[in-house]
Design a protein around this motif. Sequence first.
Motif, PDB file in Angstrom:
ATOM      1  N   PRO A 120       0.815  -1.231   0.000  1.00 34.74           N
ATOM      2  CA  PRO A 120       0.000   0.000   0.000  1.00 34.74           C
ATOM      3  C   PRO A 120       0.839   1.267   0.000  1.00 34.74           C
ATOM      4  O   PRO A 120       0.425   2.280  -0.569  1.00 34.74           O
ATOM      5  CB  PRO A 120      -0.841  -0.125   1.276  1.00 34.74           C
ATOM      6  CG  PRO A 120      -0.133  -1.111   2.125  1.00 34.74           C
ATOM      7  CD  PRO A 120       0.542  -2.059   1.191  1.00 34.74           C
ATOM      8  N   LEU A 121       2.035   1.229   0.619  1.00 38.24           N
ATOM      9  CA  LEU A 121       2.892   2.413   0.604  1.00 38.24           C
ATOM     10  C   LEU A 121       3.377   2.714  -0.816  1.00 38.24           C
ATOM     11  O   LEU A 121       3.379   3.875  -1.251  1.00 38.24           O
ATOM     12  CB  LEU A 121       4.088   2.202   1.541  1.00 38.24           C
ATOM     13  CG  LEU A 121       3.795   2.272   3.043  1.00 38.24           C
ATOM     14  CD1 LEU A 121       5.022   1.866   3.844  1.00 38.24           C
ATOM     15  CD2 LEU A 121       3.344   3.671   3.442  1.00 38.24           C
ATOM     16  N   LEU A 122       3.789   1.679  -1.539  1.00 36.82           N
ATOM     17  CA  LEU A 122       4.221   1.884  -2.924  1.00 36.82           C
ATOM     18  C   LEU A 122       3.072   2.375  -3.793  1.00 36.82           C
ATOM     19  O   LEU A 122       3.247   3.248  -4.649  1.00 36.82           O
ATOM     20  CB  LEU A 122       4.793   0.577  -3.484  1.00 36.82           C
ATOM     21  CG  LEU A 122       6.188   0.179  -3.001  1.00 36.82           C
ATOM     22  CD1 LEU A 122       6.546  -1.204  -3.508  1.00 36.82           C
ATOM     23  CD2 LEU A 122       7.227   1.202  -3.443  1.00 36.82           C
ATOM     24  N   GLU A 123       1.883   1.817  -3.567  1.00 35.62           N
ATOM     25  CA  GLU A 123       0.717   2.249  -4.341  1.00 35.62           C
ATOM     26  C   GLU A 123       0.403   3.718  -4.069  1.00 35.62           C
ATOM     27  O   GLU A 123       0.104   4.488  -4.988  1.00 35.62           O
ATOM     28  CB  GLU A 123      -0.488   1.383  -3.978  1.00 35.62           C
ATOM     29  CG  GLU A 123      -1.764   1.759  -4.751  1.00 35.62           C
ATOM     30  CD  GLU A 123      -2.990   1.039  -4.211  1.00 35.62           C
ATOM     31  OE1 GLU A 123      -4.077   1.275  -4.753  1.00 35.62           O
ATOM     32  OE2 GLU A 123      -2.845   0.274  -3.242  1.00 35.62           O
ATOM     33  N   PHE A 124       0.502   4.101  -2.791  1.00 36.77           N
ATOM     34  CA  PHE A 124       0.239   5.490  -2.422  1.00 36.77           C
ATOM     35  C   PHE A 124       1.227   6.425  -3.103  1.00 36.77           C
ATOM     36  O   PHE A 124       0.842   7.470  -3.661  1.00 36.77           O
ATOM     37  CB  PHE A 124       0.326   5.628  -0.896  1.00 36.77           C
ATOM     38  CG  PHE A 124       0.161   7.027  -0.400  1.00 36.77           C
ATOM     39  CD1 PHE A 124      -1.097   7.616  -0.343  1.00 36.77           C
ATOM     40  CD2 PHE A 124       1.249   7.766   0.029  1.00 36.77           C
ATOM     41  CE1 PHE A 124      -1.255   8.914   0.115  1.00 36.77           C
ATOM     42  CE2 PHE A 124       1.109   9.055   0.493  1.00 36.77           C
ATOM     43  CZ  PHE A 124      -0.154   9.632   0.535  1.00 36.77           C
ATOM     44  N   LEU A 125       2.520   6.085  -3.075  1.00 33.98           N
ATOM     45  CA  LEU A 125       3.535   6.933  -3.703  1.00 33.98           C
ATOM     46  C   LEU A 125       3.351   6.996  -5.213  1.00 33.98           C
ATOM     47  O   LEU A 125       3.502   8.058  -5.826  1.00 33.98           O
ATOM     48  CB  LEU A 125       4.928   6.411  -3.357  1.00 33.98           C
ATOM     49  CG  LEU A 125       5.378   6.602  -1.906  1.00 33.98           C
ATOM     50  CD1 LEU A 125       6.721   5.927  -1.666  1.00 33.98           C
ATOM     51  CD2 LEU A 125       5.459   8.086  -1.557  1.00 33.98           C
ATOM     52  N   ARG A 126       3.010   5.863  -5.847  1.00 36.19           N
ATOM     53  CA  ARG A 126       2.779   5.868  -7.297  1.00 36.19           C
ATOM     54  C   ARG A 126       1.604   6.775  -7.661  1.00 36.19           C
ATOM     55  O   ARG A 126       1.665   7.525  -8.648  1.00 36.19           O
ATOM     56  CB  ARG A 126       2.522   4.437  -7.794  1.00 36.19           C
ATOM     57  CG  ARG A 126       3.772   3.605  -7.961  1.00 36.19           C
ATOM     58  CD  ARG A 126       3.475   2.382  -8.827  1.00 36.19           C
ATOM     59  NE  ARG A 126       2.472   1.527  -8.203  1.00 36.19           N
ATOM     60  CZ  ARG A 126       2.751   0.493  -7.415  1.00 36.19           C
ATOM     61  NH1 ARG A 126       4.014   0.193  -7.163  1.00 36.19           N
ATOM     62  NH2 ARG A 126       1.777  -0.237  -6.903  1.00 36.19           N
ATOM     63  N   ASN A 127       0.543   6.694  -6.887  1.00 35.37           N
ATOM     64  CA  ASN A 127      -0.626   7.539  -7.168  1.00 35.37           C
ATOM     65  C   ASN A 127      -0.295   9.013  -7.007  1.00 35.37           C
ATOM     66  O   ASN A 127      -0.748   9.859  -7.796  1.00 35.37           O
ATOM     67  CB  ASN A 127      -1.784   7.156  -6.244  1.00 35.37           C
ATOM     68  CG  ASN A 127      -2.349   5.793  -6.557  1.00 35.37           C
ATOM     69  OD1 ASN A 127      -2.210   5.310  -7.673  1.00 35.37           O
ATOM     70  ND2 ASN A 127      -2.969   5.157  -5.578  1.00 35.37           N
ATOM     71  N   GLN A 128       0.483   9.337  -5.953  1.00 32.06           N
ATOM     72  CA  GLN A 128       0.854  10.731  -5.747  1.00 32.06           C
ATOM     73  C   GLN A 128       1.719  11.248  -6.892  1.00 32.06           C
ATOM     74  O   GLN A 128       1.533  12.373  -7.374  1.00 32.06           O
ATOM     75  CB  GLN A 128       1.606  10.880  -4.408  1.00 32.06           C
ATOM     76  CG  GLN A 128       0.767  10.574  -3.181  1.00 32.06           C
ATOM     77  CD  GLN A 128      -0.487  11.407  -3.110  1.00 32.06           C
ATOM     78  OE1 GLN A 128      -0.450  12.630  -3.263  1.00 32.06           O
ATOM     79  NE2 GLN A 128      -1.623  10.767  -2.905  1.00 32.06           N
ATOM     80  N   LYS A 129       2.649  10.428  -7.349  1.00 29.75           N
ATOM     81  CA  LYS A 129       3.500  10.850  -8.468  1.00 29.75           C
ATOM     82  C   LYS A 129       2.689  10.990  -9.752  1.00 29.75           C
ATOM     83  O   LYS A 129       2.934  11.887 -10.561  1.00 29.75           O
ATOM     84  CB  LYS A 129       4.631   9.836  -8.665  1.00 29.75           C
ATOM     85  CG  LYS A 129       5.680   9.879  -7.552  1.00 29.75           C
ATOM     86  CD  LYS A 129       6.803   8.901  -7.830  1.00 29.75           C
ATOM     87  CE  LYS A 129       7.876   8.984  -6.754  1.00 29.75           C
ATOM     88  NZ  LYS A 129       9.014   8.055  -7.010  1.00 29.75           N
ATOM     89  N   ALA A 130       1.711  10.093  -9.964  1.00 28.45           N
ATOM     90  CA  ALA A 130       0.877  10.177 -11.172  1.00 28.45           C
ATOM     91  C   ALA A 130       0.069  11.466 -11.178  1.00 28.45           C
ATOM     92  O   ALA A 130      -0.122  12.079 -12.236  1.00 28.45           O
ATOM     93  CB  ALA A 130      -0.045   8.962 -11.243  1.00 28.45           C
ATOM     94  N   ARG A 131      -0.412  11.883 -10.014  1.00 28.48           N
ATOM     95  CA  ARG A 131      -1.189  13.124  -9.952  1.00 28.48           C
ATOM     96  C   ARG A 131      -0.339  14.338 -10.310  1.00 28.48           C
ATOM     97  O   ARG A 131      -0.848  15.341 -10.802  1.00 28.48           O
ATOM     98  CB  ARG A 131      -1.782  13.300  -8.549  1.00 28.48           C
ATOM     99  CG  ARG A 131      -2.906  12.330  -8.225  1.00 28.48           C
ATOM    100  CD  ARG A 131      -3.609  12.740  -6.933  1.00 28.48           C
ATOM    101  NE  ARG A 131      -4.690  11.841  -6.606  1.00 28.48           N
ATOM    102  CZ  ARG A 131      -4.580  10.798  -5.796  1.00 28.48           C
ATOM    103  NH1 ARG A 131      -3.421  10.534  -5.212  1.00 28.48           N
ATOM    104  NH2 ARG A 131      -5.620  10.019  -5.534  1.00 28.48           N
ATOM    105  N   LEU A 132       0.953  14.268 -10.035  1.00 24.11           N
ATOM    106  CA  LEU A 132       1.835  15.396 -10.364  1.00 24.11           C
ATOM    107  C   LEU A 132       1.939  15.606 -11.872  1.00 24.11           C
ATOM    108  O   LEU A 132       2.253  16.702 -12.323  1.00 24.11           O
ATOM    109  CB  LEU A 132       3.230  15.158  -9.775  1.00 24.11           C
ATOM    110  CG  LEU A 132       3.322  15.074  -8.253  1.00 24.11           C
ATOM    111  CD1 LEU A 132       4.729  14.676  -7.836  1.00 24.11           C
ATOM    112  CD2 LEU A 132       2.938  16.395  -7.613  1.00 24.11           C
TER     113      LEU A 132
END
Length: 357
Positions: A289-301
């Motif tokens: 879930p931590l990796l998923e959270f970071l990937r989603n945050q980077k995608a939003r950028l």
Amino acid sequence: MDADNNLVLWRRPVTTLEYFFRELFALISTGLQRLFAYKLLALSIVLLLSGTAVSYHIAGPHQAYVHLVISTLAWWGWWVVLGVCSSVGLGTGLHTFLLYLGPHIARVTLAAYECGALNFPEPPYPNDIICPAVIDPNNTVSIWNIMAKVRVESMMWGIGTALGELPPYFMARAARLSGGSVAELNIDDESTMSRAKKTVQKLVEQIGFIGILACASIPNPLFDLAGLTCGHFLVPFWTFFGATVLGKAVIKMHIQKMFVIISFNETLVGQVLTWVERIPYIGPKLEAPLLEFLRNQKARLHKNDPSSPLPENSGSVLSSLLEKFVLAMVLYFVVSIVNALAQNYTHRRSSEKVRRR
């Protein structure tokens, strides 16, 4: 004391709400009376608000500037209010640095390393972050530039925490001028907490401005005692408030910013994820879930970049849990304020009855 313990929303909801609104009305009335005692200041505020409202609704080339000023002041005011909430607490405390400012600084830090720039387009920044299409070569990513990027909101939050320290000061000052005393200053036992309180009290009494500055410049849960001590010994207002603002909004805030920025640089975050993965049994389950959270945050950028589309499920379990945690903390803080004001109403009414006798 037993009556106070029973006067809470989950035991006596109707009475607690009634007393809360009565105390809130009394506080608002007292504040307005004190404001209108300064007629020139009150008139200036009324004229300023009226002029802003009129200029906001009248069409013209000035509207762009009015909207910019209003949005900027609203952004600053948001952080000041959060700082006040974190400091005043009314018996509890909403730790808004951990819930709002710290995550905001962390988000800007991660975005800066991901985008390779700090010139986020405005709008949507500061409410949202999107990587700029053109990177400003004069605004490279560094710790100092990231600190400068979040300096205004951090200082506004620090000023808010300083404003939240004023009630203990004014309470102790009023008690001293009226011939009374403040119970919190009567420290007789030898517990660890009492020894810490004595240390804070002696530091403020003996060193004055420098002592207040030292207490305000470090994370100090006993700083309320510094306000009580300064009010009790009639320390001038600007000496107390000036040292508090300088300590909280400048010195301590830069220390906290530095800590968050260093903690959330991309290299260290990757190292932390590696450590999490090595935890027996639960490590891999936490890492996903931590990796998923970071990937989603980077995608939003990169959501304005067609070559970097958002994932189909842009949410995550971790972000959902964080949102629910923040909501629970805010609700707890609101409930505690309602309970505290209701109990203050009963205390004030009891004190008035005693004085009448």
